[in-house]
Design a protein around this motif. Structure first.
Motif, PDB file in Angstrom:
ATOM      1  N   SER B  85       0.839  -1.210   0.000  1.00  0.00           N
ATOM      2  CA  SER B  85       0.000   0.000   0.000  1.00  0.00           C
ATOM      3  C   SER B  85       0.858   1.237   0.000  1.00  0.00           C
ATOM      4  O   SER B  85       0.567   2.231  -0.680  1.00  0.00           O
ATOM      5  N   GLN B  86       1.909   1.198   0.723  1.00  0.00           N
ATOM      6  CA  GLN B  86       2.774   2.374   0.748  1.00  0.00           C
ATOM      7  C   GLN B  86       3.358   2.663  -0.632  1.00  0.00           C
ATOM      8  O   GLN B  86       3.351   3.798  -1.113  1.00  0.00           O
ATOM      9  N   THR B  87       3.850   1.593  -1.282  1.00  0.00           N
ATOM     10  CA  THR B  87       4.423   1.813  -2.618  1.00  0.00           C
ATOM     11  C   THR B  87       3.360   2.346  -3.581  1.00  0.00           C
ATOM     12  O   THR B  87       3.602   3.252  -4.378  1.00  0.00           O
ATOM     13  N   PHE B  88       2.154   1.793  -3.493  1.00  0.00           N
ATOM     14  CA  PHE B  88       1.095   2.248  -4.403  1.00  0.00           C
ATOM     15  C   PHE B  88       0.776   3.702  -4.170  1.00  0.00           C
ATOM     16  O   PHE B  88       0.557   4.471  -5.081  1.00  0.00           O
ATOM     17  N   GLU B  89       0.722   4.074  -2.921  1.00  0.00           N
ATOM     18  CA  GLU B  89       0.436   5.479  -2.652  1.00  0.00           C
ATOM     19  C   GLU B  89       1.502   6.364  -3.261  1.00  0.00           C
ATOM     20  O   GLU B  89       1.217   7.410  -3.845  1.00  0.00           O
ATOM     21  N   ARG B  90       2.735   5.947  -3.130  1.00  0.00           N
ATOM     22  CA  ARG B  90       3.805   6.745  -3.713  1.00  0.00           C
ATOM     23  C   ARG B  90       3.627   6.896  -5.225  1.00  0.00           C
ATOM     24  O   ARG B  90       3.720   7.987  -5.783  1.00  0.00           O
ATOM     25  N   VAL B  91       3.336   5.753  -5.858  1.00  0.00           N
ATOM     26  CA  VAL B  91       3.167   5.782  -7.316  1.00  0.00           C
ATOM     27  C   VAL B  91       2.008   6.691  -7.704  1.00  0.00           C
ATOM     28  O   VAL B  91       2.078   7.470  -8.663  1.00  0.00           O
ATOM     29  N   VAL B  92       0.901   6.574  -6.923  1.00  0.00           N
ATOM     30  CA  VAL B  92      -0.275   7.394  -7.243  1.00  0.00           C
ATOM     31  C   VAL B  92       0.071   8.873  -7.116  1.00  0.00           C
ATOM     32  O   VAL B  92      -0.331   9.708  -7.921  1.00  0.00           O
ATOM     33  N   ASP B  93       0.837   9.200  -6.070  1.00  0.00           N
ATOM     34  CA  ASP B  93       1.216  10.605  -5.913  1.00  0.00           C
ATOM     35  C   ASP B  93       2.031  11.089  -7.106  1.00  0.00           C
ATOM     36  O   ASP B  93       1.823  12.196  -7.621  1.00  0.00           O
ATOM     37  N   CYS B  94       2.980  10.227  -7.524  1.00  0.00           N
ATOM     38  CA  CYS B  94       3.770  10.615  -8.693  1.00  0.00           C
ATOM     39  C   CYS B  94       2.871  10.910  -9.891  1.00  0.00           C
ATOM     40  O   CYS B  94       3.002  11.926 -10.566  1.00  0.00           O
ATOM     41  N   LYS B  95       1.939   9.983 -10.122  1.00  0.00           N
ATOM     42  CA  LYS B  95       1.072  10.156 -11.289  1.00  0.00           C
ATOM     43  C   LYS B  95       0.216  11.400 -11.164  1.00  0.00           C
ATOM     44  O   LYS B  95      -0.033  12.106 -12.136  1.00  0.00           O
ATOM     45  N   ASP B  96      -0.241  11.652  -9.962  1.00  0.00           N
ATOM     46  CA  ASP B  96      -1.041  12.869  -9.763  1.00  0.00           C
ATOM     47  C   ASP B  96      -0.237  14.101 -10.131  1.00  0.00           C
ATOM     48  O   ASP B  96      -0.726  15.015 -10.819  1.00  0.00           O
ATOM     49  N   SER B  97       0.992  14.119  -9.663  1.00  0.00           N
ATOM     50  CA  SER B  97       1.805  15.302  -9.970  1.00  0.00           C
ATOM     51  C   SER B  97       2.018  15.428 -11.474  1.00  0.00           C
ATOM     52  O   SER B  97       1.945  16.520 -12.043  1.00  0.00           O
ATOM     53  N   VAL B  98       2.243  14.279 -12.117  1.00  0.00           N
ATOM     54  CA  VAL B  98       2.428  14.315 -13.575  1.00  0.00           C
ATOM     55  C   VAL B  98       1.190  14.869 -14.249  1.00  0.00           C
ATOM     56  O   VAL B  98       1.258  15.705 -15.153  1.00  0.00           O
ATOM     57  N   ILE B  99       0.031  14.392 -13.789  1.00  0.00           N
ATOM     58  CA  ILE B  99      -1.222  14.855 -14.393  1.00  0.00           C
ATOM     59  C   ILE B  99      -1.379  16.351 -14.214  1.00  0.00           C
ATOM     60  O   ILE B  99      -1.789  17.083 -15.135  1.00  0.00           O
ATOM     61  N   LYS B 100      -1.078  16.820 -13.019  1.00  0.00           N
ATOM     62  CA  LYS B 100      -1.226  18.274 -12.784  1.00  0.00           C
ATOM     63  C   LYS B 100      -0.312  19.062 -13.716  1.00  0.00           C
ATOM     64  O   LYS B 100      -0.720  20.068 -14.305  1.00  0.00           O
ATOM     65  N   SER B 101       0.936  18.588 -13.811  1.00  0.00           N
ATOM     66  CA  SER B 101       1.836  19.339 -14.680  1.00  0.00           C
ATOM     67  C   SER B 101       1.333  19.310 -16.116  1.00  0.00           C
ATOM     68  O   SER B 101       1.375  20.317 -16.818  1.00  0.00           O
ATOM     69  N   LEU B 102       0.825  18.168 -16.548  1.00  0.00           N
ATOM     70  CA  LEU B 102       0.300  18.081 -17.909  1.00  0.00           C
ATOM     71  C   LEU B 102      -0.891  18.993 -18.093  1.00  0.00           C
ATOM     72  O   LEU B 102      -1.037  19.636 -19.137  1.00  0.00           O
ATOM     73  N   ALA B 103      -1.760  19.059 -17.073  1.00  0.00           N
ATOM     74  CA  ALA B 103      -2.916  19.954 -17.180  1.00  0.00           C
ATOM     75  C   ALA B 103      -2.445  21.394 -17.303  1.00  0.00           C
ATOM     76  O   ALA B 103      -2.968  22.181 -18.095  1.00  0.00           O
ATOM     77  N   LYS B 104      -1.443  21.728 -16.532  1.00  0.00           N
ATOM     78  CA  LYS B 104      -0.906  23.097 -16.637  1.00  0.00           C
ATOM     79  C   LYS B 104      -0.384  23.357 -18.033  1.00  0.00           C
ATOM     80  O   LYS B 104      -0.636  24.405 -18.633  1.00  0.00           O
ATOM     81  N   ASP B 105       0.377  22.372 -18.542  1.00  0.00           N
ATOM     82  CA  ASP B 105       0.905  22.527 -19.900  1.00  0.00           C
ATOM     83  C   ASP B 105      -0.214  22.707 -20.900  1.00  0.00           C
ATOM     84  O   ASP B 105      -0.129  23.526 -21.831  1.00  0.00           O
ATOM     85  N   LEU B 106      -1.259  21.917 -20.679  1.00  0.00           N
ATOM     86  CA  LEU B 106      -2.392  21.983 -21.610  1.00  0.00           C
ATOM     87  C   LEU B 106      -3.025  23.357 -21.583  1.00  0.00           C
ATOM     88  O   LEU B 106      -3.321  23.943 -22.633  1.00  0.00           O
ATOM     89  N   SER B 107      -3.250  23.890 -20.372  1.00  0.00           N
ATOM     90  CA  SER B 107      -3.877  25.219 -20.301  1.00  0.00           C
ATOM     91  C   SER B 107      -2.975  26.255 -20.938  1.00  0.00           C
ATOM     92  O   SER B 107      -3.417  27.147 -21.656  1.00  0.00           O
ATOM     93  N   GLU B 108      -1.689  26.098 -20.693  1.00  0.00           N
ATOM     94  CA  GLU B 108      -0.727  27.030 -21.299  1.00  0.00           C
ATOM     95  C   GLU B 108      -0.806  26.975 -22.817  1.00  0.00           C
ATOM     96  O   GLU B 108      -0.878  27.999 -23.500  1.00  0.00           O
ATOM     97  N   ALA B 109      -0.824  25.766 -23.307  1.00  0.00           N
ATOM     98  CA  ALA B 109      -0.885  25.597 -24.761  1.00  0.00           C
ATOM     99  C   ALA B 109      -2.178  26.173 -25.323  1.00  0.00           C
ATOM    100  O   ALA B 109      -2.184  26.796 -26.385  1.00  0.00           O
TER     101      ALA B 109
END
Lengths: 501, 497
Positions: B85-109
């Motif tokens: 569970s701990q590892t999964f949470e870590r992975v999920v957090d990583c993905k969340d951050s990636v998604i946020k950055s991508l959303a930012k990029d998208l809005s910028e674009a």
């Protein structure tokens, strides 16, 4: 020797040249009066004239050897010419123009340098050809039609625009622009500025740890990004009729930042005050500047009951329904004739408010709402308004997600309306049935001249038949224009022969 | 029991003792076998029970063991789950951050896109306006040029028309003048012509006179010459003239003969033609007649063929009939012969039977009808209802009534004799039985012993079966009268398992 050579060439010219020489000697032009190229005289002793050295024949009779390195067929210019040249040369210090005769004036003007300072020339010279030379020298592409066909106006307007474009608030001295006012006041009718530079942001000085960051940062951000305030300039221009502004930066290249394109609230307020104060303003355009609802409302509030405004262009901004409501209010409270809200975010409520204002409006001639998203509700509201409106001639509703219900209502409008001449419904989802409805409406309409239905999924047959109806309407309009007495009779296309015969 | 048996057997022979002994041995062997079987069965049952118990116990042990193992396993799994569970949470957090950055990029674009779109639209609009103004200019220039051209054309046209008219007028004037000239010149030439004509006419007349005179002279000369020539010629040709006349007369005669001959020929030709016509007519008639005759001949031939066919058919039919007739006559002959034979047989049999007749029968062969008076009345009433055929048949068989009477009588006697025979046989059987019983009661044999005999009592024991106390049939206990084992059922059951 020169004197001896020239008299034998007895022609009137030589006499006159002697005469001018004398005259010029009286004036004092002794140095460069006779520019004569090196051309030996032909009439004199041809055999011996070619010998360059005069010391070849001492024993022969002394012939006249005409060799003048500076001899030329060009005679000494007239005094007027010389005077004119002098005037041209010293025009900056001593501008003499009005006192001259017209042909002399023309010559002076033809030779004046375009680089003369504006203080001297602005209010003195009205000749278009001089200003034309100034313009063409300074700018490679000159569209004089954009400036009412006057080169002088073009020059001053573009000069002013250039200054405004490169004005950096905080760095450039505002006096540069304001000093120009007395010179160009009578000649500037329109200002088109498509770039406003933001103030230069120096890197913040290194702070110590004692200072609190939040407070000082709050102070630093807002005032830094304000652009040049046009209030003083516009107040000084007494004939200004058109203001076309874009708050952005061109050619920023690698220095691109989003905060270069801000239209701050202070800018907005000062602009509102400016346009309110300018009572001769007829056309106001503020495009591509990220103007949202609040700023639009501020601007429109200042435009309410404006005495002269006829055209308002707020296209390519971020105006939503509230802004559209403001624009609708403006429609009822001014003499506005052209309203352009293209490429904004106006939705159905906004379009409904505009339609409500349109229903009772008697001024508006052209309404452009393309690339919004008013959808069928808005389109239907506009169509309802058009049933009672009797003065709108041009309506652009392209790219608005309209579909068949709007087309149905619009066809009903077409059947009764007699003032619309141009409708654009391109890039909507009107579909085949909508096209048929529109065709039915068109069959009753005799005034519509342009009906753009490209990319609207209308059947080809409907488009073709609508085009036929439009051609008939156009022909009727042309006939009316040629023969104003025949209002009702539809004459077939034998125009040229009739008119020529 | 054996003693009793021995006691009872003392009057018996030794063979019977041996037999008894053998029987006992057999019985003992059987018992031993039974015991062995029982034992084995018992042991087997026990073994099975033991196995069953052992399986049960094994299962119990397994379940106990499994619970222990489970506890351990759950503990391990808990630990693993926490780590995962701990590892999964870590992975999920990583993905969340990636998604946020991508959303930012998208809005910028998107912002950049809208910005670019706005400026592009602005530029395109400018270009379109420019193009339109250019087009308008071009159209205007075209219109002006068109107007200029039309004006030029109109003016040129006018000038051309004017010039044309002028020239026409000019030509008309010229034409008038020319006409006048022409008329004048014509008049003059006419006058000239008249004068010339008169002159020429006079000249001709004079010439004519002159020539006439000349011609007359020449004509006279020629006439004289001609006369002379004529004379010469007539002299020369007189002879020929005479010959010519004789030939002419001959010619006339021959021509007349020719005409007469021609007439004859003509007549002969006409006759020939007539005769030919007649021949044609006659030939046609004969042909027609031939035709008719041929047709008749054919009809007759057809008729002939039909008749022949009919004849052959009739022949065949009659032949068939004949054959049938012969066959049937043979058959009838045979049948009749058979009947005749049958009748002869019957007569022979009757002769033979007569030998066996009784005197009564010889004397009174027939008896009156067996029927009751009622039945006779019934027959007579029914006679009226009978059909003709049935009446005929009945009439035929009246002669047989006597025969049937005799036959029935014989039949009845036969039946009664049979009945009597049966009765006698019964009585015979019964008597035999009684005799047998009596004899059996007297004598003793194996048969008697084997059968159930209440009179036969040996050693106070009879042969009759006694009712057994136990419901369970004892295996091996057939009908041995000596040994009785009374065993309780519960005891048997408890020991069999």
């Amino acid at each position: 020797m020169q004197d001896a050579a020239t008299p034998p060439t007895s022609s009137a010219r030589s006499h006159s040249s002697v005469a001018t020489r004398e005259r010029s000697s009286t004036v004092g032009y002794t140095s460069s009066t006779i520019p004569q190229p090196s051309k030996p005289s032909v009439t004199l002793v041809p055999a011996k004239s070619k010998t360059p050295s005069s010391g070849a024949n001492f024993h022969r009779m002394r012939r006249i050897i005409a060799e003048d390195a500076e001899w030329s067929l060009a005679i000494v210019p007239l005094l007027t010419e010389l005077c004119i040249q002098h005037i041209v040369k010293n025009f900056q210090k001593n501008p003499i123009l009005k006192q001259l005769l017209p042909e002399h004036q023309q010559k002076v003007l033809n030779h004046l340098s375009p680089d003369l300072p504006l203080e001297v020339t602005a209010n003195l010279i009205d000749d278009e050809s001089y200003w034309r030379r100034c313009c063409t020298q300074r700018w490679p592409v000159c569209h004089v039609a954009r400036h009412d066909g006057s080169w002088k106006h073009m020059f001053f307007e573009r000069h002013l625009e250039n200054l405004l474009k490169h004005f950096i608030p905080g760095t450039t001295d505002p006096a540069v622009i304001l000093d120009l006012l007395p010179l160009c006041r009578n000649y500037v009718r329109r200002i088109r500025v498509d770039q406003f530079l933001p103030p230069v942001q120096l890197p913040p000085p290194p702070r110590t740890g004692d200072q609190s960051d939040s407070g000082s940062e709050g102070d630093m951000e807002e005032p830094v990004m304000d652009h040049y305030q046009l209030g003083d300039l516009v107040a000084g221009l007494s004939h200004l009729e058109e203001l076309d502004l874009v708050y952005g930066v061109k050619d920023c290249g690698m220095n691109f930042e989003w905060n270069l394109f801000l239209f701050t609230y202070r800018d907005c307020h000062s602009l509102a005050a400016t346009i309110k104060a300018c009572h001769t303003l007829k056309i106001f355009r503020l495009t591509r500047s990220k103007v949202d609802d609040d700023k639009a409302r501020i601007l429109i509030r200042s435009l309410l009951d404006h005495p002269a405004l006829e055209e308002l262009d707020l296209s390519h901004n971020l105006i939503g329904d509230r802004g559209a409501r403001g624009a609708a209010k403006l429609l009822s409270h001014s003499h506005l004739r052209v309203l352009n809200l293209a490429n904004n975010q106006v939705r159905a409520p906004g379009a409904q408010s505009l339609a409500h204002a349109l229903a009772h409006n008697t001024n508006l001639i052209s309404l452009n709402l393309r690339l919004n998203c008013i959808e069928d509700e808005g389109g239907q509201a506009l169509a309802h308004a058009l049933q009672t409106n009797k003065c709108l001639t041009t309506l652009h509703l392209g790219g608005n997600e309209l579909s068949e219900p709007t087309a149905t209502l619009l066809s009903q409008v077409l059947a009764v309306n007699t003032t619309l001449t141009s409708i654009n419904l391109s890039c909507n989802h009107i579909g085949l049935d909508g096209g048929k409805q529109l065709l039915e409406g068109m069959s009753d309409n005799k005034t519509l001249l342009e009906f753009d239905l490209r990319l609207s999924d209308v059947a080809q047959e409907s488009e073709y038949l609508i085009g036929q109806a439009l051609c008939a309407n156009r022909e009727a309009a042309r006939q009316q224009a040629l023969n104003p007495s025949h209002f009702m009779s539809p004459i077939t296309a034998n125009g040229p022969e009739n008119s020529a015969g | 029991m054996s003693k009793k048996e021995k006691k009872a057997k003392t009057p018996l022979s030794n063979e019977e003792q041996l037999l008894l002994f053998q029987q006992k041995l057999l019985a003992e062997e059987e018992m031993a076998k039974k015991k062995e079987r029982l034992l084995s069965q018992f042991l087997k049952d026990k073994l099975a029970k033991e196995e069953h118990n052992s399986a049960l116990n094994l299962n119990k042990i397994n379940t106990q063991w499994r619970t222990v193992l489970r506890e351990v396993k759950t503990r391990e799994l808990h630990k693993d789950i926490e780590i995962l569970s701990q590892t999964f949470e870590r992975v999920v957090d990583c993905k969340d951050s990636v998604i946020k950055s991508l959303a930012k990029d998208l809005s910028e674009a998107e912002e950049q896109y809208t910005h670019a779109l706005r400026s592009h639209l602005h530029n395109v609009d400018q270009l379109l306006a420019l193009q339109r103004s250019r087009l308008n200019l071009l159209e205007e220039s075209y219109n002006t040029e068109l107007e200029a051209l039309t004006k030029e054309f109109e003016t040129e046209r006018k000038t051309i028309i004017d010039q044309h008219e002028k020239e026409i007028r000019y030509l008309q004037d010229v034409f008038m003048a020319m006409e006048q000239n022409c008329i004048d010149s014509e008049y003059e030439s006419k006058l000239e012509y008249q004068s010339m004509w008169d002159d020429l006419k006079n000249k001709n007349l004079e010439d004519k006179h002159f020539l006439r005179l000349q011609l007359e002279n020449t004509v006279e000369d020629l006439w004289r010459r001609f006369q002379d020539a004529l004379k010469n010629y007539t002299d020369a040709t007189e002879d020929r003239k005479i010959a010519f006349e004789t030939l002419k007369v001959k010619d006339e005669k021959s021509s007349k003969e020719i005409v007469a001959q021609m007439r004859k020929i003509q007549k002969l030709q006409d006759a020939i033609i007539i005769l030919r016509g007649k021949i044609m007519i006659h030939s046609r008639d004969s042909e027609d007649q031939n035709q008719y005759i041929c047709n008749d001949k054919e009809l007759v031939l057809v008729q002939l063929r039909k008749l022949k066919a009919q004849r052959t058919q009739a022949r065949a039919v009659s032949q068939e009939n004949l054959v049938k007739l012969t066959l049937e006559s043979n058959a009838t002959l045979k049948a009749l012969r058979k009947i005749v034979d049958k009748g002869e047989k019957i007569l022979k049999l009757a002769e033979i039977c007569r030998k066996f007749e009784t005197e009564e029968e010889k004397v009174l062969p027939f008896y009156s009808s067996v029927l009751t008076p009622k039945e006779q009345e019934g027959i007579e009433t029914n006679r009226g209802e009978l059909t003709d055929e049935l009446a005929k048949v009945m009439m035929d068989y009246i002669g047989m009534e006597n025969f049937w009477k005799r036959y029935n009588k014989v039949k009845l006697e036969q039946l009664s004799l049979q009945h009597r025979r049966a009765q006698l046989l019964e009585i015979n059987g019964k008597l035999r039985e009684m005799l047998k019983q009596y004899l059996d009661g007297i004598s003793v044999s194996d048969e008697v012993l084997s059968q159930l005999n209440p009179l036969f009592i040996v050693n106070h024991r009879s042969n009759l079966p006694q009712p057994l106390p136990t419901p369970v049939a004892q295996p091996g206990d057939k009908q041995h009268p000596t040994i009785y084992n009374i065993i309780e059922a519960a005891h048997v059951i408890s020991h069999t398992l």
